[in-house]
Design a protein around this motif. Structure first.
Motif, mmCIF file in Angstrom:
data_model
loop_
_atom_site.group_PDB
_atom_site.id
_atom_site.type_symbol
_atom_site.label_atom_id
_atom_site.label_comp_id
_atom_site.label_asym_id
_atom_site.label_seq_id
_atom_site.Cartn_x
_atom_site.Cartn_y
_atom_site.Cartn_z
ATOM 1 N N ARG A 175 -4.296 36.187 29.148
ATOM 2 C CA ARG A 175 -2.833 36.250 29.182
ATOM 3 C C ARG A 175 -2.275 36.619 27.811
ATOM 4 O O ARG A 175 -1.331 37.406 27.702
ATOM 5 C CB ARG A 175 -2.272 34.893 29.633
ATOM 6 N N ALA A 176 -2.884 36.088 26.752
ATOM 7 C CA ALA A 176 -2.445 36.426 25.397
ATOM 8 C C ALA A 176 -2.644 37.911 25.111
ATOM 9 O O ALA A 176 -1.830 38.541 24.428
ATOM 10 C CB ALA A 176 -3.195 35.579 24.379
ATOM 11 N N VAL A 177 -3.724 38.483 25.648
ATOM 12 C CA VAL A 177 -3.949 39.926 25.491
ATOM 13 C C VAL A 177 -2.896 40.701 26.271
ATOM 14 O O VAL A 177 -2.347 41.704 25.786
ATOM 15 C CB VAL A 177 -5.370 40.297 25.964
ATOM 16 N N GLN A 178 -2.587 40.262 27.483
ATOM 17 C CA GLN A 178 -1.623 40.960 28.326
ATOM 18 C C GLN A 178 -0.240 41.040 27.681
ATOM 19 O O GLN A 178 0.441 42.065 27.778
ATOM 20 C CB GLN A 178 -1.521 40.280 29.696
ATOM 21 N N VAL A 179 0.174 39.977 27.012
ATOM 22 C CA VAL A 179 1.521 39.959 26.425
ATOM 23 C C VAL A 179 1.528 40.489 24.997
ATOM 24 O O VAL A 179 2.585 40.555 24.364
ATOM 25 C CB VAL A 179 2.127 38.542 26.458
ATOM 26 N N GLY A 180 0.335 40.867 24.471
ATOM 27 C CA GLY A 180 0.302 41.513 23.170
ATOM 28 C C GLY A 180 0.091 40.602 21.980
ATOM 29 O O GLY A 180 0.231 41.054 20.834
ATOM 30 N N LEU A 181 -0.266 39.350 22.211
ATOM 31 C CA LEU A 181 -0.518 38.444 21.090
ATOM 32 C C LEU A 181 -1.932 38.590 20.545
ATOM 33 O O LEU A 181 -2.186 38.286 19.377
ATOM 34 C CB LEU A 181 -0.291 36.996 21.516
ATOM 35 N N LEU A 182 -2.859 39.020 21.386
ATOM 36 C CA LEU A 182 -4.241 39.250 20.977
ATOM 37 C C LEU A 182 -4.674 40.645 21.420
ATOM 38 O O LEU A 182 -4.139 41.198 22.376
ATOM 39 C CB LEU A 182 -5.188 38.219 21.606
ATOM 40 N N ARG A 183 -5.657 41.186 20.722
ATOM 41 C CA ARG A 183 -6.324 42.398 21.177
ATOM 42 C C ARG A 183 -7.789 42.300 20.759
ATOM 43 O O ARG A 183 -8.137 41.566 19.841
ATOM 44 C CB ARG A 183 -5.679 43.655 20.582
ATOM 45 N N TRP A 184 -8.641 43.046 21.471
ATOM 46 C CA TRP A 184 -10.074 43.011 21.181
ATOM 47 C C TRP A 184 -10.488 44.337 20.549
ATOM 48 O O TRP A 184 -10.138 45.417 21.036
ATOM 49 C CB TRP A 184 -10.858 42.787 22.466
ATOM 50 N N ARG A 185 -11.222 44.262 19.444
ATOM 51 C CA ARG A 185 -11.778 45.435 18.778
ATOM 52 C C ARG A 185 -13.247 45.156 18.461
ATOM 53 O O ARG A 185 -13.556 44.222 17.740
ATOM 54 C CB ARG A 185 -11.017 45.758 17.490
ATOM 55 N N ARG A 186 -14.136 45.971 19.065
ATOM 56 C CA ARG A 186 -15.580 45.838 18.848
ATOM 57 C C ARG A 186 -16.068 44.423 19.169
ATOM 58 O O ARG A 186 -16.875 43.836 18.460
ATOM 59 C CB ARG A 186 -15.945 46.213 17.415
ATOM 60 N N GLY A 187 -15.536 43.899 20.252
ATOM 61 C CA GLY A 187 -15.976 42.596 20.722
ATOM 62 C C GLY A 187 -15.401 41.409 19.983
ATOM 63 O O GLY A 187 -15.782 40.274 20.262
ATOM 64 N N ARG A 188 -14.480 41.662 19.060
ATOM 65 C CA ARG A 188 -13.878 40.564 18.293
ATOM 66 C C ARG A 188 -12.367 40.576 18.495
ATOM 67 O O ARG A 188 -11.740 41.646 18.534
ATOM 68 C CB ARG A 188 -14.194 40.710 16.807
ATOM 69 N N PRO A 189 -11.767 39.380 18.619
ATOM 70 C CA PRO A 189 -10.314 39.330 18.813
ATOM 71 C C PRO A 189 -9.563 39.534 17.503
ATOM 72 O O PRO A 189 -10.047 39.176 16.423
ATOM 73 C CB PRO A 189 -10.083 37.919 19.356
ATOM 74 N N GLN A 190 -8.394 40.126 17.620
ATOM 75 C CA GLN A 190 -7.483 40.291 16.493
ATOM 76 C C GLN A 190 -6.116 39.761 16.894
ATOM 77 O O GLN A 190 -5.736 39.788 18.071
ATOM 78 C CB GLN A 190 -7.341 41.766 16.086
ATOM 79 N N ALA A 191 -5.363 39.280 15.913
ATOM 80 C CA ALA A 191 -4.005 38.785 16.149
ATOM 81 C C ALA A 191 -3.126 39.226 14.994
ATOM 82 O O ALA A 191 -3.608 39.485 13.885
ATOM 83 C CB ALA A 191 -3.986 37.266 16.271
ATOM 84 N N ARG A 192 -1.841 39.322 15.263
ATOM 85 C CA ARG A 192 -0.891 39.598 14.194
ATOM 86 C C ARG A 192 -0.784 38.362 13.293
ATOM 87 O O ARG A 192 -0.873 37.239 13.750
ATOM 88 C CB ARG A 192 0.486 39.910 14.782
ATOM 89 N N ARG A 193 -0.552 38.611 12.009
ATOM 90 C CA ARG A 193 -0.394 37.491 11.077
ATOM 91 C C ARG A 193 0.779 36.594 11.490
ATOM 92 O O ARG A 193 0.687 35.374 11.444
ATOM 93 C CB ARG A 193 -0.173 38.015 9.656
ATOM 94 N N TRP A 194 1.884 37.212 11.896
ATOM 95 C CA TRP A 194 3.048 36.413 12.259
ATOM 96 C C TRP A 194 2.771 35.590 13.512
ATOM 97 O O TRP A 194 3.308 34.485 13.673
ATOM 98 C CB TRP A 194 4.279 37.293 12.460
ATOM 99 N N ALA A 195 1.911 36.109 14.408
ATOM 100 C CA ALA A 195 1.582 35.351 15.615
ATOM 101 C C ALA A 195 0.767 34.116 15.269
ATOM 102 O O ALA A 195 0.962 33.038 15.847
ATOM 103 C CB ALA A 195 0.822 36.242 16.599
ATOM 104 N N LEU A 196 -0.160 34.260 14.310
ATOM 105 C CA LEU A 196 -0.935 33.099 13.882
ATOM 106 C C LEU A 196 -0.032 32.037 13.272
ATOM 107 O O LEU A 196 -0.172 30.848 13.557
ATOM 108 C CB LEU A 196 -1.994 33.532 12.862
#
Length: 282
Positions: free
Chosen positions: A119-140
């Protein structure tokens, strides 16, 4: 013809340019390399599309170096915002790799479940790159604060989804302003001045203005919502409430202070009012 490909002369005739211009485009990095069939270079529809793009940007007043920069950045996966300088490369908008313990800054530790992460990926809070999750600094940062307050992940994600819908609409409004009001002006001025820097300046200014408007409007909305919350929960006196002292006459001391203030002139005040807008300190 598309299966066999086009020779450079056939491509030149197709796009209405000299063969020398196409060679120059290749030298400058504007045109990707053709396929080779023996000693003959063969071009396809992707080359036609690229040359058409270059011609369209040139007609808009973009220089060849600027077009090269745009194309090179895009081919490396850069977003339009990054190419135009709208977003920060290092800052709150930056995507950063996160570990499992970092994700608990987005959602409470007990809520780290596959469904929540999807769900976090769907709403844009997380994304996956090369099998690892990424998040925006402001989201963290925001997630950490909300998690510390005990707000559940479902509430955070639902609220963010609604917020993103609202901000998408706001962004569309400002882009519409740019397209209808500013973009035609750029087109009219597309003479010998490179447009890329102009577009960057205008978009950065428009972005800053949009952020200012959104933050200011949000603060007003939060103030109004807080007032409504206070009324709904009985935290404010009724509208017809008056303190006991308001029902009686004003104290004598207040009357004396008023009379004293009116009876004595103050040179500083009188001088300030007399100078009006000519006050050198104004």
């Amino acid at each position: 013809m598309c299966g066999v490909g086009l020779t450079i002369d056939e491509l030149a005739a197709r796009v209405g340019l000299p063969s020398s211009t196409i060679r120059m485009y290749r030298t400058k990095g504007l045109l990707h390399a053709p396929q080779r069939q023996g000693r003959v270079a063969r071009y396809d529809e992707s080359h036609v599309e690229r040359i058409t793009l270059v011609q369209r940007l040139q007609a808009r007043g973009f220089s060849l170096p600027a077009i090269t920069e745009l194309i090179a950045a895009r081919e490396k996966g850069a977003s339009v915002a990054a190419v135009l300088g709208v977003g920060d490369e290092e800052g709150p908008d930056d995507w950063v790799h996160v570990r499992l313990r970092d994700i608990t800054r987005l959602v409470p530790i007990g809520d780290v479940r596959p469904g929540v992460l999807r769900r976090a990926v769907q709403v844009g809070l997380l994304r996956w790159r090369r099998g690892r999750p990424q998040a925006r600094r402001w989201a963290l940062e925001s997630g950490h604060r909300l998690s510390g307050l005990g707000v559940q992940s479902e509430d955070v994600l639902a609220t963010f989804a609604r917020l993103r819908t609202a901000t998408d609409g706001i962004a569309a409004d400002f882009v519409d302003i740019f397209e209808k009001r500013l973009w035609p002006q750029l087109a009219e001025q597309s003479t010998d001045v490179d447009q890329l820097d102009r577009v960057r300046v205008l978009l950065v200014e428009l972005t800053y203005t949009a952020e200012t408007v959104v933050v200011g409007t949000l603060r007003e909305s939060i103030r109004d919502a807080a007032e409504e919350f206070a009324r709904r929960n009985g935290l404010l006196p009724n509208a017809d409430f008056q303190p006991p002292w308001a029902e009686g006459p004003l104290p004598v001391i207040a009357e004396r202070l008023t009379e004293t203030a009116e009876e004595h002139e103050d040179p500083d005040i009188e001088g300030f009012l007399a100078r009006g807008n000519d006050d050198p300190a104004g």
